[in-house]
Design a protein around this motif. Sequence first.
Motif, PDB file in Angstrom:
ATOM      1  N   LYS A 142      43.747  40.787  30.644  1.00 15.95           N
ATOM      2  CA  LYS A 142      42.733  40.252  29.725  1.00 15.95           C
ATOM      3  C   LYS A 142      41.372  40.168  30.397  1.00 15.95           C
ATOM      4  N   ILE A 143      41.354  39.710  31.635  1.00 11.58           N
ATOM      5  CA  ILE A 143      40.080  39.575  32.345  1.00 11.58           C
ATOM      6  C   ILE A 143      39.484  40.946  32.649  1.00 11.58           C
ATOM      7  N   LEU A 144      40.346  41.921  32.975  1.00 15.90           N
ATOM      8  CA  LEU A 144      39.852  43.274  33.210  1.00 15.90           C
ATOM      9  C   LEU A 144      39.139  43.802  31.970  1.00 15.90           C
ATOM     10  N   PHE A 145      39.732  43.616  30.807  1.00 17.79           N
ATOM     11  CA  PHE A 145      39.100  44.097  29.574  1.00 17.79           C
ATOM     12  C   PHE A 145      37.827  43.318  29.260  1.00 17.79           C
ATOM     13  N   ARG A 146      37.787  42.046  29.623  1.00 19.15           N
ATOM     14  CA  ARG A 146      36.543  41.273  29.424  1.00 19.15           C
ATOM     15  C   ARG A 146      35.429  41.813  30.304  1.00 19.15           C
ATOM     16  N   LEU A 147      35.768  42.219  31.532  1.00 19.01           N
ATOM     17  CA  LEU A 147      34.760  42.786  32.429  1.00 19.01           C
ATOM     18  C   LEU A 147      34.338  44.177  31.967  1.00 19.01           C
ATOM     19  N   LEU A 148      35.261  44.933  31.403  1.00 24.14           N
ATOM     20  CA  LEU A 148      34.908  46.233  30.823  1.00 24.14           C
ATOM     21  C   LEU A 148      33.921  46.037  29.668  1.00 24.14           C
ATOM     22  N   ASP A 149      34.166  45.011  28.868  1.00 26.53           N
ATOM     23  CA  ASP A 149      33.270  44.696  27.763  1.00 26.53           C
ATOM     24  C   ASP A 149      31.885  44.309  28.277  1.00 26.53           C
ATOM     25  N   GLU A 150      31.844  43.537  29.363  1.00 23.29           N
ATOM     26  CA  GLU A 150      30.557  43.151  29.951  1.00 23.29           C
ATOM     27  C   GLU A 150      29.819  44.377  30.478  1.00 23.29           C
ATOM     28  N   HIS A 151      30.545  45.282  31.098  1.00 21.79           N
ATOM     29  CA  HIS A 151      29.963  46.528  31.603  1.00 21.79           C
ATOM     30  C   HIS A 151      29.343  47.326  30.450  1.00 21.79           C
ATOM     31  N   LEU A 152      30.061  47.385  29.351  1.00 25.15           N
ATOM     32  CA  LEU A 152      29.589  48.112  28.178  1.00 25.15           C
ATOM     33  C   LEU A 152      28.373  47.441  27.555  1.00 25.15           C
ATOM     34  N   ALA A 153      28.370  46.099  27.554  1.00 30.24           N
ATOM     35  CA  ALA A 153      27.264  45.347  26.954  1.00 30.24           C
ATOM     36  C   ALA A 153      25.944  45.585  27.673  1.00 30.24           C
ATOM     37  N   HIS A 154      26.015  45.993  28.939  1.00 27.37           N
ATOM     38  CA  HIS A 154      24.803  46.255  29.726  1.00 27.37           C
ATOM     39  C   HIS A 154      24.529  47.753  29.852  1.00 27.37           C
ATOM     40  N   GLY A 155      25.031  48.492  28.886  1.00 27.73           N
ATOM     41  CA  GLY A 155      24.734  49.917  28.866  1.00 27.73           C
ATOM     42  C   GLY A 155      25.326  50.692  30.025  1.00 27.73           C
ATOM     43  N   ARG A 156      26.371  50.168  30.643  1.00 26.66           N
ATOM     44  CA  ARG A 156      27.068  50.804  31.775  1.00 26.66           C
ATOM     45  C   ARG A 156      26.159  51.023  32.979  1.00 26.66           C
ATOM     46  N   SER A 157      25.080  50.246  33.052  1.00 24.08           N
ATOM     47  CA  SER A 157      24.099  50.470  34.117  1.00 24.08           C
ATOM     48  C   SER A 157      24.027  49.337  35.135  1.00 24.08           C
ATOM     49  N   GLU A 158      24.834  48.264  34.956  1.00 23.32           N
ATOM     50  CA  GLU A 158      24.743  47.117  35.861  1.00 23.32           C
ATOM     51  C   GLU A 158      26.073  46.821  36.557  1.00 23.32           C
ATOM     52  N   ASN A 159      26.884  47.829  36.743  1.00 27.30           N
ATOM     53  CA  ASN A 159      28.123  47.632  37.489  1.00 27.30           C
ATOM     54  C   ASN A 159      27.786  47.202  38.914  1.00 27.30           C
ATOM     55  N   GLY A 160      28.437  46.159  39.380  1.00 30.05           N
ATOM     56  CA  GLY A 160      28.085  45.564  40.671  1.00 30.05           C
ATOM     57  C   GLY A 160      27.276  44.301  40.486  1.00 30.05           C
ATOM     58  N   GLU A 161      26.757  44.116  39.277  1.00 30.88           N
ATOM     59  CA  GLU A 161      25.990  42.906  38.945  1.00 30.88           C
ATOM     60  C   GLU A 161      26.485  42.312  37.626  1.00 30.88           C
ATOM     61  N   LEU A 162      27.769  42.486  37.341  1.00 35.24           N
ATOM     62  CA  LEU A 162      28.350  41.945  36.113  1.00 35.24           C
ATOM     63  C   LEU A 162      28.567  40.445  36.300  1.00 35.24           C
ATOM     64  N   ARG A 163      27.827  39.662  35.571  1.00 34.14           N
ATOM     65  CA  ARG A 163      27.808  38.211  35.750  1.00 34.14           C
ATOM     66  C   ARG A 163      28.588  37.542  34.621  1.00 34.14           C
ATOM     67  N   VAL A 164      29.778  37.018  34.959  1.00 40.52           N
ATOM     68  CA  VAL A 164      30.612  36.330  33.980  1.00 40.52           C
ATOM     69  C   VAL A 164      31.165  35.069  34.641  1.00 40.52           C
ATOM     70  N   SER A 165      30.988  33.933  34.007  1.00 41.14           N
ATOM     71  CA  SER A 165      31.441  32.670  34.583  1.00 41.14           C
ATOM     72  C   SER A 165      32.928  32.457  34.329  1.00 41.14           C
ATOM     73  N   GLN A 166      33.506  31.549  35.095  1.00 41.48           N
ATOM     74  CA  GLN A 166      34.911  31.201  34.924  1.00 41.48           C
ATOM     75  C   GLN A 166      35.150  30.633  33.528  1.00 41.48           C
ATOM     76  N   GLN A 167      34.212  29.846  33.041  1.00 38.55           N
ATOM     77  CA  GLN A 167      34.326  29.260  31.704  1.00 38.55           C
ATOM     78  C   GLN A 167      34.320  30.355  30.642  1.00 38.55           C
ATOM     79  N   GLN A 168      33.441  31.336  30.790  1.00 39.35           N
ATOM     80  CA  GLN A 168      33.370  32.429  29.828  1.00 39.35           C
ATOM     81  C   GLN A 168      34.661  33.240  29.814  1.00 39.35           C
ATOM     82  N   LEU A 169      35.203  33.509  30.996  1.00 38.74           N
ATOM     83  CA  LEU A 169      36.460  34.256  31.074  1.00 38.74           C
ATOM     84  C   LEU A 169      37.592  33.478  30.421  1.00 38.74           C
TER      85      LEU A 169
END
Length: 200
Positions: free
Chosen positions: A55-82
Amino acid sequence: MAIDGKPNTKGRTSGKPRSKAYRYINPPTDEPWLHLTHELLRSPALMALSQNALKILFRLLDEHLAHGRSENGELRVSQQQLSEHCGIRYQSVPKAVRELEAIGLVAVVRSGKLLGKDAPNLYRLTMYGDGSLSAPPTNEWKRFRSIEHAKERIKAVEDKYQNERRKRPLSKMQRKKAINTSVNVTELSAVNAAPLRGDI
C-alpha cells in the motif's frame, strides 16, 4: 507533424491510420501515467512484500506521478499521510517503510527524524531515475532471485532494528506502557531492568 500510422513491411510509418484497438492499448492521453516493467511486476522483491508495504509503495508511486515524475528523490510524504491514505495504523508505517528499504524498492533519502517530530521523510523510488541528480535507476530490488531470499532479507533487517531498539533507554511513559502490556514474568523483568532515559 508526424503521422501516427501503422508500420509498413520495412518498419517505417506507412501513413495509414492505426486501428482503434491500438489506440485503446496505448497509455492515456488525458491523464498522468507511469510505467511498471514486466520484470518488476514478476520480481521476488515485489512478491515478498506485506500488504502494508505494498500500500505504501503505491502511495509513493502516486506521489511520484503527482509531481510529474520529475521529483524522484524528493518525494515528501509524512507518516500521518501514509497512515490515512493507506488505511493502516500510524504505528505500523515505519515497519512497512523499513520493509521497502530492505527489499530495495524504496530509499529514504532523508529521515524526518533529523528535522524533528512529525517531519516527513524524503523518498526515492529505485525503479526510476532521480530527477534532481539526473541519475539513472539503481534497481536494488533486482538482486533477489527468490521470494524466500527476499523475505529472509526483510526479516534480518527487522530483527536488527528490534535488537538495537531494545538497547535504547526507555522514557517513563514507555516503561509504564511496557509494564501494562507485559504478559509474563520474563517480559516484566526485562522492562524493569531496562535503563530509563537520564540514567545513562
